[in-house]
Scaffold this active site. Structure first.
Site, short mmCIF file in Angstrom:
data_model
loop_
_atom_site.label_atom_id
_atom_site.label_comp_id
_atom_site.label_asym_id
_atom_site.label_seq_id
_atom_site.Cartn_x
_atom_site.Cartn_y
_atom_site.Cartn_z
N CYS A 1 0.84 -1.20 0.00
CA CYS A 1 0.00 0.00 0.00
C CYS A 1 0.88 1.24 0.00
CB CYS A 1 -0.88 -0.02 1.25
SG CYS A 1 -1.94 1.43 1.42
N HIS B 1 -9.19 -3.74 -1.60
CA HIS B 1 -8.21 -2.96 -0.82
C HIS B 1 -8.60 -1.47 -0.79
CE1 HIS B 1 -3.82 -2.05 0.23
NE2 HIS B 1 -4.30 -0.85 -0.07
N GLU B 2 -8.99 -0.94 -1.95
CA GLU B 2 -9.31 0.50 -2.02
C GLU B 2 -10.61 0.83 -1.30
OE1 GLU B 2 -6.85 2.17 -2.77
OE2 GLU B 2 -5.75 0.55 -3.76
ZN ZN Z 1 -3.71 1.09 0.16
#
Ligand code: ZN
Length: 175
Positions: free
Chosen positions: A98, A141-142
């Site tokens: 990330c 994830h987003e």
């Molecule tokens: Zn991220």
């Protein structure tokens, strides 16, 4: 819209443990459409420069439900108000990282496929994406970012620190 942020093409990415990463982002509403293409353009450029595959508006200090997914050799997805409506039962493992948690990466298990609804801000209608593989992973994830969650939340602070230190060393060695 925070127009002052748009003057620079590359947005500043907030880093863990910045508290703003824990904010739950608000849905886009009719009045917000005007600024969307500017925000998306800046987010896409930021991703390109920083070399990531996905970015949530939360990560650049804009607490609105917007994400950009840019996977090599695939169309770029700029999604407003994305919602996962179905998860597959089967899962897969992938080494995830990330831009907001520099150097940390680890093998994370997630559902392999997801069904995602989002609002198309040009056509002004709701669209559905059936995503699998890397696309499904990045979207999950987003969207977690939009809910104030980070991919490392299942790990202890000690483990996160170890991962970041190990990643930093790896980068110093050049791989
Ligand atoms: Zn991220």
């Amino acid at each position: 819209m925070p127009v002052d942020r748009m003057t620079s093409n590359v947005l500043n990415i907030l880093k863990y443990p910045d508290k703003r990463l824990r904010e739950v982002a608000k849905p886009i509403e009719e009045d917000d459409y005007f600024g969307l293409s500017l925000i998306f353009a800046a987010m896409k450029n930021t991703l390109r420069i920083k070399g990531g595959v996905g970015l949530a508006a939360t990560q650049v200090g804009i607490p609105l439900r917007l994400i950009v997914v840019a996977i090599e050799n695939q169309p770029v997805h700029c999604l407003a108000n994305p919602v996962i409506t179905e998860y597959s039962e089967d899962t897969c493992t992938f080494t995830e990282g990330c831009l907001s948690v520099p150097y940390a990466s680890y093998d994370k298990v997630r559902p392999r496929r997801v069904k995602v609804e989002h609002y198309d801000w040009i056509l002004r209608e709701t669209h559905t994406i059936m995503a699998d593989g890397l696309l499904a992973r990045v979207i999950q994830h987003e969207i977690d970012h939009l809910d104030g969650k980070l991919f490392i939340d299942e790990l202890s602070p000690l483990k996160i620190n170890m991962l970041q230190r190990a990643g930093k060393k790896r980068e110093k060695r050049g791989h």
